[in-house]
Design a protein around this motif. Sequence first.
Motif, PDB file in Angstrom:
ATOM      1  N   ALA A 163     -62.421 -55.463   8.894  1.00 15.04           N
ATOM      2  CA  ALA A 163     -61.155 -54.838   9.007  1.00 15.04           C
ATOM      3  C   ALA A 163     -61.122 -53.605   9.711  1.00 15.04           C
ATOM      4  CB  ALA A 163     -60.288 -54.716   7.645  1.00 15.04           C
ATOM      5  N   PHE A 164     -62.327 -52.461   9.544  1.00 17.35           N
ATOM      6  CA  PHE A 164     -62.358 -51.412  10.172  1.00 17.35           C
ATOM      7  C   PHE A 164     -62.665 -51.598  11.595  1.00 17.35           C
ATOM      8  CE2 PHE A 164     -62.032 -50.933   5.684  1.00 17.35           C
ATOM      9  CZ  PHE A 164     -60.878 -49.713   5.661  1.00 17.35           C
ATOM     10  N   SER A 165     -63.638 -52.591  11.803  1.00 14.29           N
ATOM     11  CA  SER A 165     -64.021 -52.808  13.185  1.00 14.29           C
ATOM     12  C   SER A 165     -62.874 -53.203  14.193  1.00 14.29           C
ATOM     13  CB  SER A 165     -65.340 -53.491  13.538  1.00 14.29           C
ATOM     14  OG  SER A 165     -65.266 -54.477  12.256  1.00 14.29           O
ATOM     15  N   GLN A 166     -62.066 -54.007  13.338  1.00 13.91           N
ATOM     16  CA  GLN A 166     -60.777 -54.553  14.092  1.00 13.91           C
ATOM     17  C   GLN A 166     -60.025 -53.403  14.335  1.00 13.91           C
ATOM     18  OE1 GLN A 166     -59.918 -57.754  15.053  1.00 13.91           O
ATOM     19  NE2 GLN A 166     -58.053 -56.476  16.015  1.00 13.91           N
ATOM     20  N   ARG A 167     -59.896 -52.440  13.529  1.00  9.60           N
ATOM     21  CA  ARG A 167     -59.066 -50.986  13.782  1.00  9.60           C
ATOM     22  C   ARG A 167     -59.386 -50.627  14.951  1.00  9.60           C
ATOM     23  NH1 ARG A 167     -58.193 -46.701   9.009  1.00  9.60           N
ATOM     24  NH2 ARG A 167     -57.142 -48.288   8.257  1.00  9.60           N
ATOM     25  N   PHE A 168     -60.843 -50.475  15.352  1.00  9.53           N
ATOM     26  CA  PHE A 168     -61.285 -49.930  16.569  1.00  9.53           C
ATOM     27  C   PHE A 168     -60.662 -50.631  17.790  1.00  9.53           C
ATOM     28  CE2 PHE A 168     -65.331 -47.126  16.797  1.00  9.53           C
ATOM     29  CZ  PHE A 168     -64.718 -46.330  17.637  1.00  9.53           C
ATOM     30  N   ALA A 169     -60.720 -51.919  17.779  1.00 11.72           N
ATOM     31  CA  ALA A 169     -60.094 -52.926  18.762  1.00 11.72           C
ATOM     32  C   ALA A 169     -58.473 -52.515  18.841  1.00 11.72           C
ATOM     33  CB  ALA A 169     -60.420 -54.255  18.563  1.00 11.72           C
ATOM     34  N   ASP A 170     -57.935 -52.497  17.870  1.00 11.69           N
ATOM     35  CA  ASP A 170     -56.466 -52.220  17.857  1.00 11.69           C
ATOM     36  C   ASP A 170     -56.072 -50.724  18.623  1.00 11.69           C
ATOM     37  OD1 ASP A 170     -56.360 -54.663  16.703  1.00 11.69           O
ATOM     38  OD2 ASP A 170     -55.821 -53.770  14.692  1.00 11.69           O
ATOM     39  N   ILE A 171     -57.119 -49.768  18.088  1.00  6.21           N
ATOM     40  CA  ILE A 171     -56.797 -48.436  18.942  1.00  6.21           C
ATOM     41  C   ILE A 171     -57.027 -48.655  20.596  1.00  6.21           C
ATOM     42  CG2 ILE A 171     -57.672 -46.189  18.826  1.00  6.21           C
ATOM     43  CD1 ILE A 171     -58.273 -46.505  15.953  1.00  6.21           C
ATOM     44  N   ALA A 172     -58.134 -49.221  20.899  1.00  5.44           N
ATOM     45  CA  ALA A 172     -58.344 -49.663  22.181  1.00  5.44           C
ATOM     46  C   ALA A 172     -57.099 -50.061  22.841  1.00  5.44           C
ATOM     47  CB  ALA A 172     -59.674 -50.266  22.403  1.00  5.44           C
ATOM     48  N   VAL A 173     -56.737 -51.120  22.317  1.00  9.16           N
ATOM     49  CA  VAL A 173     -55.413 -51.764  23.052  1.00  9.16           C
ATOM     50  C   VAL A 173     -54.215 -50.601  22.838  1.00  9.16           C
ATOM     51  CG1 VAL A 173     -53.646 -53.552  22.833  1.00  9.16           C
ATOM     52  CG2 VAL A 173     -55.939 -53.975  22.536  1.00  9.16           C
ATOM     53  N   ALA A 174     -54.051 -50.121  21.897  1.00 10.59           N
ATOM     54  CA  ALA A 174     -52.772 -49.064  21.783  1.00 10.59           C
ATOM     55  C   ALA A 174     -53.128 -48.212  22.969  1.00 10.59           C
ATOM     56  CB  ALA A 174     -52.875 -48.423  20.379  1.00 10.59           C
ATOM     57  N   CYS A 175     -54.383 -47.562  23.128  1.00 12.92           N
ATOM     58  CA  CYS A 175     -54.505 -46.381  24.174  1.00 12.92           C
ATOM     59  C   CYS A 175     -54.492 -47.161  25.693  1.00 12.92           C
ATOM     60  CB  CYS A 175     -55.967 -45.719  23.987  1.00 12.92           C
ATOM     61  SG  CYS A 175     -55.770 -44.704  22.378  1.00 12.92           S
ATOM     62  N   GLY A 176     -54.269 -48.504  25.920  1.00 14.59           N
ATOM     63  CA  GLY A 176     -54.023 -48.847  27.045  1.00 14.59           C
ATOM     64  C   GLY A 176     -55.413 -49.428  27.696  1.00 14.59           C
ATOM     65  N   LYS A 177     -56.434 -49.647  26.902  1.00 12.48           N
ATOM     66  CA  LYS A 177     -57.548 -49.974  27.303  1.00 12.48           C
ATOM     67  C   LYS A 177     -57.693 -51.550  27.333  1.00 12.48           C
ATOM     68  CE  LYS A 177     -58.949 -45.663  27.925  1.00 12.48           C
ATOM     69  NZ  LYS A 177     -58.799 -45.257  29.233  1.00 12.48           N
ATOM     70  N   GLU A 178     -58.572 -52.174  28.022  1.00  7.16           N
ATOM     71  CA  GLU A 178     -58.732 -53.521  27.998  1.00  7.16           C
ATOM     72  C   GLU A 178     -59.852 -53.806  26.808  1.00  7.16           C
ATOM     73  OE1 GLU A 178     -60.277 -57.544  30.764  1.00  7.16           O
ATOM     74  OE2 GLU A 178     -59.615 -55.303  31.524  1.00  7.16           O
ATOM     75  N   ALA A 179     -59.693 -54.701  25.760  1.00  6.12           N
ATOM     76  CA  ALA A 179     -60.617 -54.864  24.794  1.00  6.12           C
ATOM     77  C   ALA A 179     -61.088 -56.132  24.918  1.00  6.12           C
ATOM     78  CB  ALA A 179     -59.831 -54.611  23.721  1.00  6.12           C
ATOM     79  N   VAL A 180     -62.390 -56.189  25.037  1.00  2.28           N
ATOM     80  CA  VAL A 180     -62.685 -57.532  24.769  1.00  2.28           C
ATOM     81  C   VAL A 180     -63.619 -57.713  23.459  1.00  2.28           C
ATOM     82  CG1 VAL A 180     -64.807 -58.882  25.785  1.00  2.28           C
ATOM     83  CG2 VAL A 180     -63.585 -57.567  27.394  1.00  2.28           C
ATOM     84  N   VAL A 181     -63.054 -58.494  22.619  1.00  2.00           N
ATOM     85  CA  VAL A 181     -63.270 -58.498  21.279  1.00  2.00           C
ATOM     86  C   VAL A 181     -64.252 -59.720  21.137  1.00  2.00           C
ATOM     87  CG1 VAL A 181     -62.472 -58.723  18.966  1.00  2.00           C
ATOM     88  CG2 VAL A 181     -60.959 -57.706  20.632  1.00  2.00           C
ATOM     89  N   ALA A 182     -65.530 -59.329  20.446  1.00  2.00           N
ATOM     90  CA  ALA A 182     -66.497 -60.546  19.926  1.00  2.00           C
ATOM     91  C   ALA A 182     -66.335 -60.284  18.183  1.00  2.00           C
ATOM     92  CB  ALA A 182     -67.908 -59.894  20.255  1.00  2.00           C
ATOM     93  N   ARG A 183     -66.364 -61.456  17.853  1.00  2.49           N
ATOM     94  CA  ARG A 183     -66.313 -61.423  16.355  1.00  2.49           C
ATOM     95  C   ARG A 183     -67.345 -62.121  15.758  1.00  2.49           C
ATOM     96  NH1 ARG A 183     -61.087 -60.136  15.195  1.00  2.49           N
ATOM     97  NH2 ARG A 183     -59.479 -60.237  16.952  1.00  2.49           N
ATOM     98  N   VAL A 184     -67.843 -61.886  14.541  1.00  2.00           N
ATOM     99  CA  VAL A 184     -68.657 -62.763  13.548  1.00  2.00           C
ATOM    100  C   VAL A 184     -67.929 -62.703  12.476  1.00  2.00           C
ATOM    101  CG1 VAL A 184     -70.643 -62.178  14.688  1.00  2.00           C
ATOM    102  CG2 VAL A 184     -70.254 -60.479  13.063  1.00  2.00           C
ATOM    103  N   GLU A 185     -68.274 -63.596  11.423  1.00  2.00           N
ATOM    104  CA  GLU A 185     -67.638 -63.896  10.185  1.00  2.00           C
ATOM    105  C   GLU A 185     -67.802 -62.525   9.165  1.00  2.00           C
ATOM    106  OE1 GLU A 185     -65.944 -66.492   8.992  1.00  2.00           O
ATOM    107  OE2 GLU A 185     -65.951 -67.101  11.002  1.00  2.00           O
ATOM    108  N   PRO A 186     -66.724 -62.349   8.275  1.00  2.00           N
ATOM    109  CA  PRO A 186     -66.827 -61.175   7.396  1.00  2.00           C
ATOM    110  C   PRO A 186     -68.196 -61.434   6.736  1.00  2.00           C
ATOM    111  CG  PRO A 186     -64.705 -62.242   7.340  1.00  2.00           C
ATOM    112  CD  PRO A 186     -65.542 -63.099   8.339  1.00  2.00           C
ATOM    113  N   GLY A 187     -68.975 -60.308   6.767  1.00  2.00           N
ATOM    114  CA  GLY A 187     -70.018 -60.107   5.680  1.00  2.00           C
ATOM    115  C   GLY A 187     -71.359 -60.528   6.730  1.00  2.00           C
TER     116      GLY A 187
END
Length: 365
Positions: free
Chosen positions: A87-111
Amino acid sequence: MSAPFGRFFLPGPTEVLPEVLEAQLHPMIGHRGAATEALLRAVDQPLRSIFRTSRPVIISTSSATGLMEAAIRNGVRRRVLCLVNGAFSQRFADIAVACGKEAVVARVEPGRTFEADQLKQLLSESGADAVTLVHSESATGALNPLQELAAVVREADDVMLLVDGVTSVGGSPVETDAWGLDFVLTGSQKALALPPGLAFGVASERLLERARTLPARGIYFDLVPYVEQAAKHQTPYTPAISTLYTLHAQLGRLQANGGIEARWAAHRAMLECAERWIADHGASLGLEYLPAAGRRSWTVSCFRLLHAEPTGGAIAKRMEARGFTIAPGYGKLKDTTIRIGHMGDHTVAHLEECLAQLMEVLKRG
C-alpha cells in the motif's frame, strides 16, 4: 495516561518513552533565533550518523508523505518507474500521478520483494528517469534488498533513486552515501520513536542539480531551500519546535547507548525473536510469515492468518482488551493478516510479552 511502556506495537506511530515526551515541555523559542539555531546544530551530526551520510539532513514539519511528494517534485523529470509491493509503495505511485508525472507501475504480490535482475529489465524497458521504492513496506512487512537495487539504478544513465525509508531508517542498515541513494526519507514517529510531526530526508547533489532545472517543484517541498537553510542550521519554514526538543533528547539517548549500530542490533534481535516464535508456534496457532525469510522487515512483522476466523481486526481488538495494541492488516490485507511493529525503544522482553498474549488470544479462537 499511566499505562506501562512496552504494550503499544503499532507499525507507527511508535510508543515514545516518557522522558522523551517530557522534552516537549521546554519553553517556546523564536524559530529564527540563536536558540533554535543551536538546537538544529546539536542534532545535525547525530542525524547524519543515522542516515550514514556526509550530506545535510533535511528537517520538514510534515508527515513523511510530504517528503515523498518532495521526492517526486524534485527528482522526476517526466517518467518514473514505481516499484509497488504494498500500500505504501502504491502511495508513491499515486503521488507521482497527482504531481503530473507519468508513472510506470511494476507490481509483485504483497509480501514479495523486487530483485536486482528484475529491476534491471524493468528499468531498461521503462524509459524512466527516476525509480521509487519502499525499503521496508510496512503494509506487508517485506524488506526490499535496497543495496542491490540501488546498484542497478546507479548503472543506468541519469536515473534517480527515490527511497521511502520510513520503517527502515534508524531500525535497519541504510547506507545513504555508500549505496548511492539520491533521496531517502523517514518520519519521526517510526524507528526513531518520536511523536509524529517531523520528516527527515537526505538529497544527493545530483538530485539537487536536477531539481534546479525543474520549474514545477512547488514551494513548501522545494528541496533546494531546505538544503541551503540546513547549511545555516535553519529551516526555510517554521519548524515544530517542541518536537525538535524530543529529537534532541532521543538522539542523546541513542548516542549514549552505542549509536546507530546498537540500534540496528536491537531491531535485528526483535526480528529474530519473532521468527523463532513463528517457527515454534505458528503452525499450531494458524500463523505464518507473509514475506519470505531473508526479506523480512527488521521493524514490522506481518503474519498471514491461515484460517478465516478470527480476522485480523478481531485479533487486534482482543489484544486491546488485554492492554496490548497491535495492528490488523492494511488495505486489502486487513482481514487476512496482523502486523506487529517492533521498533523504536521496544526490547526483546517487551516483544516476548506481546507474543505471549497473542498466543493466548489465538488459543482461545
